[in-house]
Motif scaffolding. Sequence first.
Motif, PDB file in Angstrom:
ATOM      1  N   UNK A   4       1.005  -1.115   0.053  1.00 13.99           N
ATOM      2  CA  UNK A   4       0.177  -0.039  -0.156  1.00 13.99           C
ATOM      3  C   UNK A   4       0.897   1.268   0.091  1.00 13.99           C
ATOM      4  N   UNK A  28       3.766   1.646  -1.354  1.00 14.78           N
ATOM      5  CA  UNK A  28       4.484   1.791  -2.743  1.00 14.78           C
ATOM      6  C   UNK A  28       3.427   2.582  -3.612  1.00 14.78           C
ATOM      7  N   UNK A  29       2.071   1.770  -3.373  1.00 10.70           N
ATOM      8  CA  UNK A  29       0.992   2.542  -4.299  1.00 10.70           C
ATOM      9  C   UNK A  29       1.058   3.972  -3.938  1.00 10.70           C
ATOM     10  N   UNK A  74       3.198   6.055  -2.535  1.00 18.40           N
ATOM     11  CA  UNK A  74       4.406   6.769  -2.908  1.00 18.40           C
ATOM     12  C   UNK A  74       4.059   7.049  -4.310  1.00 18.40           C
ATOM     13  N   UNK A  75       3.775   6.110  -5.385  1.00 15.95           N
ATOM     14  CA  UNK A  75       3.599   6.065  -6.705  1.00 15.95           C
ATOM     15  C   UNK A  75       2.372   7.223  -7.001  1.00 15.95           C
ATOM     16  N   UNK A  76       1.329   7.128  -6.509  1.00 17.46           N
ATOM     17  CA  UNK A  76       0.284   8.252  -6.768  1.00 17.46           C
ATOM     18  C   UNK A  76       0.782   9.498  -6.203  1.00 17.46           C
ATOM     19  N   UNK A  99       3.710  10.861  -5.804  1.00 19.40           N
ATOM     20  CA  UNK A  99       4.642  11.568  -7.066  1.00 19.40           C
ATOM     21  C   UNK A  99       4.123  12.168  -8.296  1.00 19.40           C
ATOM     22  N   UNK A 100       3.127  11.234  -8.776  1.00 22.36           N
ATOM     23  CA  UNK A 100       2.632  11.479  -9.903  1.00 22.36           C
ATOM     24  C   UNK A 100       1.776  12.838  -9.759  1.00 22.36           C
ATOM     25  N   UNK A 146       3.301  13.363 -16.245  1.00 25.47           N
ATOM     26  CA  UNK A 146       2.623  12.954 -15.151  1.00 25.47           C
ATOM     27  C   UNK A 146       1.275  13.589 -15.181  1.00 25.47           C
ATOM     28  N   UNK A 162      -0.858  11.428 -17.237  1.00 25.78           N
ATOM     29  CA  UNK A 162      -1.107  10.167 -16.439  1.00 25.78           C
ATOM     30  C   UNK A 162      -2.328  10.428 -15.571  1.00 25.78           C
ATOM     31  N   UNK A 198      -5.855   8.402 -15.648  1.00 26.43           N
ATOM     32  CA  UNK A 198      -6.326   7.847 -14.439  1.00 26.43           C
ATOM     33  C   UNK A 198      -7.544   8.205 -14.219  1.00 26.43           C
ATOM     34  N   UNK A 212      -5.291  -3.198  -2.998  1.00 27.50           N
ATOM     35  CA  UNK A 212      -3.870  -3.782  -3.702  1.00 27.50           C
ATOM     36  C   UNK A 212      -4.460  -4.077  -4.847  1.00 27.50           C
ATOM     37  N   UNK A 223      -3.482  -1.500  -7.817  1.00 27.14           N
ATOM     38  CA  UNK A 223      -2.230  -1.677  -8.466  1.00 27.14           C
ATOM     39  C   UNK A 223      -2.481  -2.286  -9.820  1.00 27.14           C
ATOM     40  N   UNK A 280       2.396   3.897 -16.491  1.00 25.42           N
ATOM     41  CA  UNK A 280       2.711   4.490 -15.056  1.00 25.42           C
ATOM     42  C   UNK A 280       3.575   4.045 -14.478  1.00 25.42           C
ATOM     43  N   UNK A 323       7.144   5.237 -15.706  1.00 30.32           N
ATOM     44  CA  UNK A 323       7.473   6.730 -15.323  1.00 30.32           C
ATOM     45  C   UNK A 323       7.896   6.830 -13.913  1.00 30.32           C
ATOM     46  N   UNK A 324       7.426   5.930 -12.984  1.00 31.72           N
ATOM     47  CA  UNK A 324       7.748   5.921 -11.581  1.00 31.72           C
ATOM     48  C   UNK A 324       9.165   5.284 -11.668  1.00 31.72           C
ATOM     49  N   UNK A 375      11.360   8.228 -10.413  1.00 29.15           N
ATOM     50  CA  UNK A 375      11.342   8.047  -8.936  1.00 29.15           C
ATOM     51  C   UNK A 375      12.327   6.916  -8.427  1.00 29.15           C
ATOM     52  N   UNK A 406       6.467  -4.878  -8.109  1.00 32.74           N
ATOM     53  CA  UNK A 406       5.437  -4.160  -7.625  1.00 32.74           C
ATOM     54  C   UNK A 406       4.309  -4.312  -8.324  1.00 32.74           C
TER      55      UNK A 406
END
Lengths: 265, 455, 486
Positions: B51, B53-54, B56-58, B60-61, B427, B430, B434, C298, C301, C308, C311-312, C316, C347
């Motif tokens: 969760x 990682x999810x 952090x990814x969202x 940063x975007x 971004x 994206x 999304x 989850x 994801x 996406x 890009x991550x 990052x 991931x």
Amino acid sequence: MDDMRLVERDVNQLHSKIEAKGVQVYYGEKQALKDVDVSILDRTVTAFIGPSGCGKSTFLRCLNRMNDTVASARVMGSIQIDGEDIYDARVDPVQLRAKVGMVFQKPNPFPKSIYDNVAYGPKIHGLATGKAELDAIVESSLRKAALWNEVKDRLDASGTGLSGGQQQRLCIARAVATSPEVLLMDEPCSALDPIATAQVEELIDELRSQFSVVIVTHSMQQAARVSQKTAFFHLGSLVEYGETGQIFTSPKDPRTEAYITGRIG
Amino acid sequence: MSDATAANPMPAAAPARGKTSLYTQDALTRRRNAAEARFKMYGLVAIVVSLLVLAVMLFTIFRDGTSAFRQATIAFPITLEAETLDPAGARNPEDLAKVTTIGYGNLIGRQFANYLTAEGIVVDGISDKDISGMISRDAPGRLRDMVLADPSLIGQTIDFSAYATGRIDGYLKGRVTLDTAELDSNVSVEQLQLADILTERGILSIAFNMGFLTNPDASDQRPESAGLGIAIIGSLYMMMLVLIFTLPVGVAASIYLEEFAPKNKLTDLIEVNISNLAAVPSIVFGILGLAIFINFAGLPQSSSLVGALVISLMTLPTIIIATRAAIRAVPPSIRDAALGVGASKMQTVFHHVLPLAMPGILTGTILGLASALGETAPLLLIGMVAFVTNYPAGPLDGGVMDPATALPVQVYSWASRSDPAFIERSSGAIIVLLAFLVIMNVAAILLRRRFERRW
Amino acid sequence: MSVFLLLAIVAILSVAGFVLCRQRALKQAGGTARNLHSLPNYYGWFGFIMASVPAVLVLAVWMIGQPLFIERQLSGFFPAEMIEDDAARTLLFADVRRVASGLDVAVAQGALTEDEANNIRTEFGSVRDRLATVGVALGSEVTPPVLQAAQDYREMSRVGAVGRTILTFVLSIGGLILAIRATNPEFRARNRVEQVVLALLILSSTIAILTTVGIVLSMLTESLRFFTMYPAADFFFSLTWSPNFRGNSELGLLPLLWGTLYISFVSMLVAVPIGLFSAIYLAEYASNRVRSIVKPLIEVIAGIPTVVFGLFALVTVGPFLRDYFAQPLGLGNSGSSVMTAGIVIGILNIPFISSLADDIINAVPQSMRDGSLGLGATKSETIRKVVLPAALPGIMGAVLMAASRAIGETMIVTMGAGAAARLDLNPFQAMTTITVKIVSQLTGDTEFNSPETLVAFALGMSLFVITLALNILALIIVRKYREQYE
């Protein structure tokens, strides 16, 4: 209360193993068990009978806290084994279940070898210090379950490959292997054919010499055949508890009589 | 039970543990409980990591991307001098068109510098080139289009607002600083100082940028004017075509396989095929599209039609699997009832089973389309990564044959450019992608809730 | 007559078929549908199908067949050496078609008369210039054989178009008449219509097979072409990958395969433990409330497009790994690396593994758990010693499928792994994969006649075979496992 007087008049010299007082069980909002008081004797086969949904299995699962695994279940009242409350905060259900073994309705051997099935309990409870000791436990457990002669040459075969009756006896051996003091059986013969049933019933009678056996059954004949004491449950209440012979020949409660004569059930 | 009795008297093979109290835990139990706690913690850690990682990814975007929807613009009055824009003086459209964007560019630069002098805005050491260099190279073209569309503007003074260049835009958004400007050949410290003054005076300001959603893509030097217009149209065309291609075929195939197919080698082969196709890497479908639709059938490269065909083939297995599940969920009693009153098998399926399965089919289709919308790799191979600046025609005018690009491909092509301003755009793209996905998924969930049936 | 007009006429005839057959059936039945074998609409649909399906089918076949037929006929105009090579042949006929359509345009605009178009000769002046005046741009001057072929092409196309129109008409009207004559109250219209619908259903379900055939054929033929230009042994066993568009490329699969497998391995190191433990926690420990919140989260994801993640990786994860691990450890200073791509693919695969594993763990019967718990095993002992061993084949299947996804993943490696083909052990080095090279060899303006381009098809074929093998293996394992509980 009638049934308590019955126990007091019991001539048997054996001491009481399990004392349950005011046990109530709720599944969510629904009350499954109402105020059950019962005293279960050591080295005796006690049968719980009653129509389905009467709470007899629920009560059985309270005795080794298997109800803990059902998220919505709440248990109230006190259940003591040898004077210790098993719902006390200090009690670890893991240790309790080693002391109070259980055999289930449907034979449920693990998908492992026969040997590993029986050795599973002793291994996790650290009952054996070496291979030889473990072998001895496995052998004696299989003997106690009257299965040794049938499987001694194929201990490495899968437990799931046995016949239904053999599987159930394997499950009994598995339960016996942790050297419990009480053995709970939840309709152990309901999935078996008549011959296998007879074998398991005979086995239960022999197990009585070492354990306190509690068996739930919906078959009155089976209760009459294997048990010394019988408790009749109806709609979540313990209606009557006494000597098996007395329950079947001269029940005190009209509901018990109605059940054993086949009018309710 | 001979063997049981034979074993009597049984030695206590299992060593009888001394009568232990249930209230005390022995060392082994404590160890086992510790192992239990550790094991449970591993599970918790695994979930927290996923969760996190999810998140952090969202994060940063959104951190990088939200600023793409805002853009710095420079607004100043500009006099459209007739002598520069229409030397002939006849307002003849052909003469007007002869003035190139270079001419307009010079005009804008000169007028902007004059305006600054008139306003008394001075920065030491700034060249005229630096001043005009603050305005996007996109501005001359836009001004020229304005004039060609309305020649009567010539000679007037109008309020003109132009995009600031990517670096100035980045400065206002905090991406470019005075320190980085010293090392950057594309922007000077003086320009940034001037930007500060212009911001104070309200000439340079930052506001919501509709152009990001409507403009076509722009070249490397003009990140400020790059937009998603063509990508959104391309994705829209493709999704429409994918829906048209896959829904009828997917439903027909599912009906056959669930309701009519005999159990034989052929249907077995089809079943295995469908499940395997669902697992074929998407790039392989791109190769298929390139070889068959473009090289063999001669369909135009970069077109939404080819993209849609490739993605349809990819999505079909997903839709078939979902549709079959929906059809299977209709209880057999419904079929028995219909057959019982004398309906034919075909009538039973089309009158009873299919309507009841429809919500499930539509839910599966929307989810299939959502995953199709994000597909990128196969589109790269059929040329949708090309630089397209002309909007495709309307869908009925053959627009699906025109070159276009798609949202996820635009994300990729911007991400592979060197200017950091394009990372912001990427971004931002994206976020748009999304948003579409969220809308589609919410629609699917609502549909499922609304029509969910328990048999 | 244009195809569109032709289709419109067929459509009108079909509707007429519907109306006529329906009326005739009702009339013959004395106006009461009760006397008919089928409902009146089925007679209508029968008429519709008879008037449309054969005509449209033949039209479609004709349109596919005509260019092939004409091309074969025209081959006679050219000396054998001009059309020996596939690529040259394709280019030549593209020219012929372009000139032919240019002449069409010229006639349509009135720049040439029909006669002139048929008789124009290169000797009379530049055809290219004349076509340019009507806006048809040709790359080079038209050679006499090409012009001749183009003129014949036009002639044949014209004849073909007439033949096509006549045949389609005849079939459509003939079908309509047959349908009307067949219509009487005893005629089993519903059964006929249903047969046609069934045929359509069957046709739809074979598309999956056609797709597979298309994939295999397209990759196989192009791969074979590649192997005629570049030795297969070099492709499969050479240790270097250095394409060079001027020729003399070394196109060895092994460095790419190494990068692919290395990255997939790293991704599995991330995805399997995290995915598995998440699944275990959700299936065995989490309360219903937690489960109902965390599980969809989850799965979010899994719904995010791979670009996406790409890009991550690029923006990052890559810089983070470079600044905090690779550079301090002295292992390199590249943001793109095996680790970057591997971790991000891992991931991406977490939800895939966790949802498959969740299903598989839940499929282990509760009685197994009860048996173990009833013996006094702790939950973790039950999971480790009873549930997981029982679920192991299914989990293995899930892991294999995840590995196949990792191997076929494209966007993340394109953006996060790098472009340098390298046989190296350092996970912080940039390496490249099969998929990256497929993309880089096939994007941009490419002619399909050099080994540097065609190698992409051989790479695609290798990728297809590897992933297919993994998936089939996984399916076999999972199927075996399902049987165990059914």
